[in-house]
Design a protein around this motif. Sequence first.
Motif, PDB file in Angstrom:
ATOM      1  N   VAL A  97      -8.039  -9.799  -5.166  1.00 14.01           N
ATOM      2  CA  VAL A  97      -6.640  -8.830  -5.055  1.00 14.01           C
ATOM      3  C   VAL A  97      -5.878  -9.016  -4.158  1.00 14.01           C
ATOM      4  O   VAL A  97      -6.251 -10.243  -2.933  1.00 14.01           O
ATOM      5  CB  VAL A  97      -7.429  -7.725  -4.354  1.00 14.01           C
ATOM      6  N   ASP A  98      -4.687  -9.331  -3.964  1.00 14.79           N
ATOM      7  CA  ASP A  98      -2.967  -9.331  -3.748  1.00 14.79           C
ATOM      8  C   ASP A  98      -2.386  -8.227  -2.906  1.00 14.79           C
ATOM      9  O   ASP A  98      -1.873  -8.278  -2.176  1.00 14.79           O
ATOM     10  CB  ASP A  98      -2.692 -10.735  -4.093  1.00 14.79           C
ATOM     11  N   HIS A  99      -2.671  -7.308  -4.071  1.00 10.90           N
ATOM     12  CA  HIS A  99      -1.766  -6.529  -3.856  1.00 10.90           C
ATOM     13  C   HIS A  99      -3.043  -5.176  -3.563  1.00 10.90           C
ATOM     14  O   HIS A  99      -3.399  -4.653  -3.569  1.00 10.90           O
ATOM     15  CB  HIS A  99      -1.076  -5.560  -4.811  1.00 10.90           C
ATOM     16  N   VAL A 100      -3.096  -3.941  -1.743  1.00 13.11           N
ATOM     17  CA  VAL A 100      -4.141  -3.353  -1.845  1.00 13.11           C
ATOM     18  C   VAL A 100      -2.765  -1.517  -1.710  1.00 13.11           C
ATOM     19  O   VAL A 100      -1.611  -1.811  -1.601  1.00 13.11           O
ATOM     20  CB  VAL A 100      -4.314  -3.068  -0.478  1.00 13.11           C
ATOM     21  N   PHE A 101      -3.366   0.071  -2.344  1.00 15.33           N
ATOM     22  CA  PHE A 101      -2.678   0.818  -2.903  1.00 15.33           C
ATOM     23  C   PHE A 101      -3.567   1.791  -1.518  1.00 15.33           C
ATOM     24  O   PHE A 101      -4.603   1.273  -1.870  1.00 15.33           O
ATOM     25  CB  PHE A 101      -2.532   1.631  -3.949  1.00 15.33           C
ATOM     26  N   ILE A 102      -3.001   1.941  -0.589  1.00 19.68           N
ATOM     27  CA  ILE A 102      -3.935   2.635   0.258  1.00 19.68           C
ATOM     28  C   ILE A 102      -3.480   4.398  -0.118  1.00 19.68           C
ATOM     29  O   ILE A 102      -2.117   5.105  -0.093  1.00 19.68           O
ATOM     30  CB  ILE A 102      -3.074   3.072   2.089  1.00 19.68           C
ATOM     31  N   THR A 103      -4.137   4.956   0.401  1.00 21.79           N
ATOM     32  CA  THR A 103      -4.944   6.576   0.338  1.00 21.79           C
ATOM     33  C   THR A 103      -5.764   7.288   0.884  1.00 21.79           C
ATOM     34  O   THR A 103      -6.483   5.986   1.636  1.00 21.79           O
ATOM     35  CB  THR A 103      -5.390   7.259  -1.223  1.00 21.79           C
ATOM     36  N   GLY A 104      -5.757   8.678   1.149  1.00 23.56           N
ATOM     37  CA  GLY A 104      -7.177   9.153   1.982  1.00 23.56           C
ATOM     38  C   GLY A 104      -6.532   9.513   3.273  1.00 23.56           C
ATOM     39  O   GLY A 104      -6.062  10.544   4.110  1.00 23.56           O
ATOM     40  N   TYR A 123      -1.821  -8.991   2.405  1.00 22.42           N
ATOM     41  CA  TYR A 123      -1.377  -8.417   1.268  1.00 22.42           C
ATOM     42  C   TYR A 123      -0.265  -7.838   1.044  1.00 22.42           C
ATOM     43  O   TYR A 123       0.162  -7.374   2.367  1.00 22.42           O
ATOM     44  CB  TYR A 123      -2.371  -6.844   1.115  1.00 22.42           C
ATOM     45  N   THR A 124      -0.217  -7.571   0.078  1.00 24.33           N
ATOM     46  CA  THR A 124       1.009  -6.646  -0.460  1.00 24.33           C
ATOM     47  C   THR A 124       0.530  -4.998  -0.040  1.00 24.33           C
ATOM     48  O   THR A 124      -1.124  -4.537  -0.266  1.00 24.33           O
ATOM     49  CB  THR A 124       1.946  -6.598  -1.994  1.00 24.33           C
ATOM     50  N   VAL A 125       1.137  -4.484   0.590  1.00 19.80           N
ATOM     51  CA  VAL A 125       0.829  -3.102   0.469  1.00 19.80           C
ATOM     52  C   VAL A 125       1.823  -1.893  -0.057  1.00 19.80           C
ATOM     53  O   VAL A 125       3.009  -1.690   0.221  1.00 19.80           O
ATOM     54  CB  VAL A 125       1.005  -3.438   1.631  1.00 19.80           C
TER      55      VAL A 125
END
Length: 180
Positions: A97-104, A123-125
């Motif tokens: 993984v190099d790109h994370v999507f944030i939810t929560g 990381y790309t965010v």
Amino acid sequence: MKALLVIDVQNGIVNLGNFEEELSLMENIIKDFKEAKMPVIFIRHLDDEEESGLYKNSIGSELHNSLKDYAEYVIEKQTPSSFYNTELQGTLEKLGVDHVFITGFNTEFCCLFTAIAAFDRGYTVTFIENATGTVNTEETYEMPGLDIKDFVGTVLHWSNALEVLDYEEYVEEYKPKNII
């Protein structure tokens, strides 16, 4: 590769408010990632204090029923950052993984800290602002008129360090291009 982080969607938080909209958006995004065969990683906050709604081994610390069946990976943490003293970075590296999507939850703590920590680690965010929620209010911070999610999203956006989208922008940016 991209991965979705679903942070602290636990009974001890979700049961404190009406988060139907946020949970629905999170579920839509989870389904997108599952369909694209991209990792969905749930994060659980566990406290050592028995008085806490997230006390380890309590019902409050369990993943909320609305989304728990989607959890393929679960990382446990004890601080607002999902990276600090956890297996998250190792898991992301193993998955490529190099790109994370944030939810929560909570927008201004665990989601914010995790987004910054991910950026700091290269990381790309992508922070999906309205797919986060918080139990806190303008009264909590004694700041009349404060929209916590919008404030955090604006600060992160203005940093030019990471991408901040609302759900509709996420759909427009990622789904048509089959990037997710």
